[in-house]
Design an enzyme around this catalytic site. Structure first.
Site, PDB file in Angstrom:
ATOM      1  N   GLY A  69      95.962  73.085 -54.230  1.00 55.81           N
ATOM      2  CA  GLY A  69      96.833  72.781 -53.100  1.00 55.81           C
ATOM      3  C   GLY A  69      97.954  71.871 -53.565  1.00 55.81           C
ATOM      4  O   GLY A  69      97.841  71.215 -54.604  1.00 55.81           O
ATOM      5  N   GLN A  74     104.649  65.875 -52.987  1.00 53.05           N
ATOM      6  CA  GLN A  74     104.281  65.930 -54.409  1.00 53.05           C
ATOM      7  C   GLN A  74     105.370  66.595 -55.248  1.00 53.05           C
ATOM      8  O   GLN A  74     105.284  66.570 -56.474  1.00 53.05           O
ATOM      9  CB  GLN A  74     102.951  66.660 -54.588  1.00 53.05           C
ATOM     10  CG  GLN A  74     101.760  65.873 -54.034  1.00 53.05           C
ATOM     11  CD  GLN A  74     100.460  66.581 -54.308  1.00 53.05           C
ATOM     12  OE1 GLN A  74     100.052  67.468 -53.546  1.00 53.05           O
ATOM     13  NE2 GLN A  74      99.799  66.217 -55.392  1.00 53.05           N
ATOM     14  N   CYS A 120      93.638  65.219 -58.272  1.00 53.40           N
ATOM     15  CA  CYS A 120      94.935  65.288 -57.608  1.00 53.40           C
ATOM     16  C   CYS A 120      96.009  65.502 -58.656  1.00 53.40           C
ATOM     17  O   CYS A 120      95.998  64.839 -59.704  1.00 53.40           O
ATOM     18  CB  CYS A 120      95.192  64.000 -56.837  1.00 53.40           C
ATOM     19  SG  CYS A 120      96.800  63.955 -56.005  1.00 53.40           S
ATOM     20  N   LEU A 121      96.932  66.418 -58.385  1.00 53.29           N
ATOM     21  CA  LEU A 121      98.001  66.696 -59.339  1.00 53.29           C
ATOM     22  C   LEU A 121      98.921  65.498 -59.512  1.00 53.29           C
ATOM     23  O   LEU A 121      99.621  65.408 -60.523  1.00 53.29           O
ATOM     24  CB  LEU A 121      98.803  67.924 -58.886  1.00 53.29           C
ATOM     25  CG  LEU A 121      97.989  69.210 -58.710  1.00 53.29           C
ATOM     26  CD1 LEU A 121      98.915  70.376 -58.360  1.00 53.29           C
ATOM     27  CD2 LEU A 121      97.169  69.530 -59.952  1.00 53.29           C
ATOM     28  N   HIS A 162      92.469  66.844 -48.119  1.00 59.34           N
ATOM     29  CA  HIS A 162      93.199  66.179 -49.198  1.00 59.34           C
ATOM     30  C   HIS A 162      94.708  66.335 -49.001  1.00 59.34           C
ATOM     31  O   HIS A 162      95.471  65.360 -49.098  1.00 59.34           O
ATOM     32  CB  HIS A 162      92.753  66.787 -50.531  1.00 59.34           C
ATOM     33  CG  HIS A 162      93.437  66.240 -51.741  1.00 59.34           C
ATOM     34  ND1 HIS A 162      92.787  65.477 -52.679  1.00 59.34           N
ATOM     35  CD2 HIS A 162      94.717  66.361 -52.191  1.00 59.34           C
ATOM     36  CE1 HIS A 162      93.640  65.135 -53.640  1.00 59.34           C
ATOM     37  NE2 HIS A 162      94.818  65.676 -53.370  1.00 59.34           N
ATOM     38  N   GLU A 163      95.151  67.561 -48.726  1.00 59.92           N
ATOM     39  CA  GLU A 163      96.590  67.806 -48.580  1.00 59.92           C
ATOM     40  C   GLU A 163      97.137  67.161 -47.301  1.00 59.92           C
ATOM     41  O   GLU A 163      98.259  66.638 -47.300  1.00 59.92           O
ATOM     42  CB  GLU A 163      96.880  69.307 -48.590  1.00 59.92           C
ATOM     43  CG  GLU A 163      96.447  70.031 -49.851  1.00 59.92           C
ATOM     44  CD  GLU A 163      96.956  69.385 -51.133  1.00 59.92           C
ATOM     45  OE1 GLU A 163      98.041  68.792 -51.120  1.00 59.92           O
ATOM     46  OE2 GLU A 163      96.256  69.469 -52.148  1.00 59.92           O
ATOM     47  N   HIS A 166      97.913  63.592 -47.934  1.00 61.70           N
ATOM     48  CA  HIS A 166      99.185  63.392 -48.624  1.00 61.70           C
ATOM     49  C   HIS A 166     100.336  63.227 -47.636  1.00 61.70           C
ATOM     50  O   HIS A 166     101.215  62.376 -47.813  1.00 61.70           O
ATOM     51  CB  HIS A 166      99.504  64.587 -49.530  1.00 61.70           C
ATOM     52  CG  HIS A 166      98.958  64.470 -50.916  1.00 61.70           C
ATOM     53  ND1 HIS A 166      99.283  63.441 -51.770  1.00 61.70           N
ATOM     54  CD2 HIS A 166      98.112  65.279 -51.604  1.00 61.70           C
ATOM     55  CE1 HIS A 166      98.664  63.609 -52.928  1.00 61.70           C
ATOM     56  NE2 HIS A 166      97.941  64.709 -52.849  1.00 61.70           N
TER      57      HIS A 166
END
Length: 212
Positions: A69, A74, A120-121, A162-163, A166
């Protein structure tokens, strides 16, 4: 494998979705950057070429980074939008985007928290156990403004939560103890160069140039 695109079943779907085929890679923001720490703005204009291009770019960027995701902040865009390509615990592949998402969590009496590994990216190279509810519903819209309701269980529910975090300016490491947060940042420091090198390699394989 069963595939759901925007919450609806399809007969088949390519490994690399058409959005990613059309997209251009963008730099992924990292922990410490201000855009990751503020609530994103609501999307108010739908059906625009700019919005479609952003979604395409986010899909490609997510694939280059081997993510499940990716939220708009991000890639340094202050909008309430995320994309995903994520399996659930039953082997169903979920693909899509959702704009202005709102989480509809189970009430506490019917909520089961599962503590499992999460990365996480924007915290490249780190992975820690984080408690999340085992199911969730996200309500929002697609890029044309049509209403969407996406239901997730297991790992896909974790991805959706999670997204959504963000877009409210929160990272998964905020849910960790102070000690575990330090551990995650130490993992990131140790593996950062290796992770970014893999992204450059993946981008090159897909025919794109990515700055190391």
């Amino acid at each position: 494998m069963r595939v759901l695109v925007q919450g609806k079943p399809v007969d088949s779907y390519p490994a690399l979705p058409p959005e990613a085929e059309r997209g251009s890679p963008r730099r992924i923001t990292e922990v410490g950057e201000e855009v990751l720490r503020r609530s994103c703005r609501e999307v108010t204009e739908f059906g625009t070429p700019e919005l479609s291009a952003l979604i395409d770019d986010m899909f490609l960027t997510m694939y280059i980074a081997d993510g499940a995701g990716l939220a708009a902040n991000q890639v340094d865009v202050d909008l309430r939008l995320f994309v995903y390509d994520c399996p659930d615990d039953h082997g169903v592949r979920h693909i899509g985007h959702i704009i202005n998402p709102v989480l509809d969590q189970p009430d506490p009496a019917h909520r089961l928290l599962i503590e499992e590994g999460e990365g996480c990216l924007s915290v490249p190279g780190a992975r820690m156990d984080v408690p999340r509810t085992d199911r969730t519903v996200v309500r929002g819209a697609d890029k044309d403004g049509n209403p969407l309701v996406i239901e997730g269980t297991g790992y896909f529910a974790r991805c959706l939560q999670h997204e959504a975090d963000h877009l409210s300016g929160h990272l998964y490491i905020d849910r960790l103890s102070k000690r575990d947060r330090k551990d995650a940042l130490r993992q990131m420091a140790d593996r950062h160069e290796e992770v970014l090198a893999r992204r450059v390699e993946k981008a090159t394989a897909l025919g794109h140039q990515l700055q190391p």
